[in-house]
Design a protein around this motif. Sequence first.
Motif, PDB file in Angstrom:
ATOM      1  N   ALA A  16       0.830  -1.206   0.000  1.00 37.66           N
ATOM      2  CA  ALA A  16       0.000   0.000   0.000  1.00 37.66           C
ATOM      3  C   ALA A  16       0.865   1.257   0.000  1.00 37.66           C
ATOM      4  CB  ALA A  16      -0.940  -0.013   1.200  1.00 37.66           C
ATOM      5  N   PRO A  84     -12.120  -5.753  -0.683  1.00 38.34           N
ATOM      6  CA  PRO A  84     -12.013  -6.052   0.752  1.00 38.34           C
ATOM      7  C   PRO A  84     -12.935  -7.202   1.141  1.00 38.34           C
ATOM      8  CG  PRO A  84     -12.348  -3.699   0.374  1.00 38.34           C
ATOM      9  CD  PRO A  84     -12.545  -4.367  -0.940  1.00 38.34           C
ATOM     10  N   VAL A 136      -8.145  -6.192  10.205  1.00 38.90           N
ATOM     11  CA  VAL A 136      -7.722  -5.340   9.091  1.00 38.90           C
ATOM     12  C   VAL A 136      -6.439  -5.906   8.475  1.00 38.90           C
ATOM     13  CG1 VAL A 136      -6.950  -3.025   8.456  1.00 38.90           C
ATOM     14  CG2 VAL A 136      -8.907  -3.320  10.004  1.00 38.90           C
ATOM     15  N   GLY A 141     -12.631  -5.614   5.338  1.00 33.69           N
ATOM     16  CA  GLY A 141     -13.169  -4.267   5.208  1.00 33.69           C
ATOM     17  C   GLY A 141     -14.458  -4.076   5.966  1.00 33.69           C
ATOM     18  N   GLY A 166     -10.204   1.751   9.069  1.00 36.67           N
ATOM     19  CA  GLY A 166     -10.777   1.434   7.766  1.00 36.67           C
ATOM     20  C   GLY A 166     -11.739   0.263   7.791  1.00 36.67           C
ATOM     21  N   SER A 412     -10.867   0.325  -2.284  1.00 37.00           N
ATOM     22  CA  SER A 412      -9.745  -0.412  -1.689  1.00 37.00           C
ATOM     23  C   SER A 412      -9.563  -1.758  -2.384  1.00 37.00           C
ATOM     24  CB  SER A 412     -10.007  -0.668  -0.204  1.00 37.00           C
ATOM     25  OG  SER A 412     -10.186   0.551   0.470  1.00 37.00           O
ATOM     26  N   TRP A 438      -2.827  -5.193   2.000  1.00 31.50           N
ATOM     27  CA  TRP A 438      -3.626  -4.162   1.312  1.00 31.50           C
ATOM     28  C   TRP A 438      -2.791  -3.603   0.177  1.00 31.50           C
ATOM     29  CZ3 TRP A 438      -8.680  -3.237   2.169  1.00 31.50           C
ATOM     30  CH2 TRP A 438      -9.223  -3.781   3.336  1.00 31.50           C
ATOM     31  N   TRP A 440      -4.449  -1.103  -1.662  1.00 33.42           N
ATOM     32  CA  TRP A 440      -4.911   0.287  -1.485  1.00 33.42           C
ATOM     33  C   TRP A 440      -5.948   0.294  -0.364  1.00 33.42           C
ATOM     34  CZ3 TRP A 440      -2.995   4.526  -4.021  1.00 33.42           C
ATOM     35  CH2 TRP A 440      -3.569   5.746  -3.636  1.00 33.42           C
ATOM     36  N   ARG A 441      -5.814   1.198   0.565  1.00 36.71           N
ATOM     37  CA  ARG A 441      -6.857   1.340   1.592  1.00 36.71           C
ATOM     38  C   ARG A 441      -6.891   2.767   2.091  1.00 36.71           C
ATOM     39  NH1 ARG A 441      -4.404  -0.224   7.191  1.00 36.71           N
ATOM     40  NH2 ARG A 441      -6.474   0.356   7.788  1.00 36.71           N
TER      41      ARG A 441
END
Length: 441
Positions: A16, A84, A136, A141, A166, A412, A438, A440-441
Amino acid sequence: MNDPARPMSGGGETLAEQARALVRSSPSGRAVVRLAAAVDAARTIAPAVAVLGHQGTIAVDTPAAIGAVPGPVLDLPRHVAMPPLVNAHAHLDLTGVGEVPFNGVFADWAGQVRSRRAQTPEAVAAAVHEGVRRSVAGGTGFIGDIAGNFGLAALESLRSCAEHEGLAGVGFVEVFGIGKGSARGVEFLKGLRESVVAERGGIRLGVSPHAPYSCDDAVYAAAAELGLPLATHLAETLDELQFVRDGSGPFRELLKSVGAWTPELAGWGHGPVERLQEVLQGTGALLVHLNYLDQVEFDRLVQRVTKGRGSVAVYCPRASAFFRHPAKGRPAHRYRDMLAAGLPVALGTDSAIVLGDAPTISVLDEMRLLHRRDATPAATLVAMATVHGAAALGVDPSLVQLPSGARRGAASLIAVPVSAAAAGPVTGMLESDQPCEWLWR
Ligand SMILES: [Zn+2]
């Protein structure tokens, strides 16, 4: 064990961090991630390209469909991208209880957990926070968390940290009440809507009458009347079936030992699904476990599929295995028959106590168990871990799907490592034992 959870490039940064740095450095504000594959409940794309922007995922598709995108490239040839994950059933406030061996009698095990669980608000908060962190870390998610034992402190702990991490979802406040304890359970439920706001910190208020052997009809009715998201353990053990049928067995002894038993508790004369069918009709209840369904109970369960706001089954494969279900001579869990009959089946982890030494709390590991044990197709497992979980928690399904055409999709993404030995990438992510990251988050 050979497949690295993160590439060696980037000096130990997480994926990420690498992806975000690429987008920030890109004159076009775009970065491209090339992956072995990308999957959601509807599609498998292999190989896949994900286009990322400042707000997250913009598009995921085949290299040909994406075409040329100006921007830096991150190559992840041994990762599969997914939206997610949804964990529809967890007990985050039991994180950190540690090992509680199972001796074959569920009531004994539950008694040990009761005596060892976090008691003070500070200890509850610490357990929930650790549970959120592990969830997480496992790509979760959205979560359906049971705030245990009238757990308003657990609910508020979740609400205070989930959004920052998140995580969103439902906190189901757990209620007990049967026999001499029934009035207390009903009173608690009557005051719940006034005392607790319906949503805070991305976590909606839900309610969880614990189980058919610990809640009587008045408590289930009071819970259903609230119109809140509702979850209950159901048809989990043979002892539960016995108690619901005729009021006998270990749960009768347990209720006697805690002073709740009354002579009226002589059973309902049939199975737990039939017992709760009327009261839960149209509530969209999460029916958790469903380890033991004879044909009559199975038919009743799936009959309700088309009527009103339907229930969702939640299966926790590692929990079922920990408690040695199915018992000798009993058939395997019928999640595939439920899906074939049109009943959504979400995945849950249950408490961390049943997850052994798993570093994360993730339904990815439930998917991997079912792939290994049952050879369940990846597309089915991905749907269980995403859109069926979303249906269970009342989450917009597009938030757990990849962008496609006009659908914006999840901003995400997670990246799941692929086992080096696997034939294909999607099989490979199920055969790997490495945690996801992850993207992207
Ligand atoms: Zn549970």
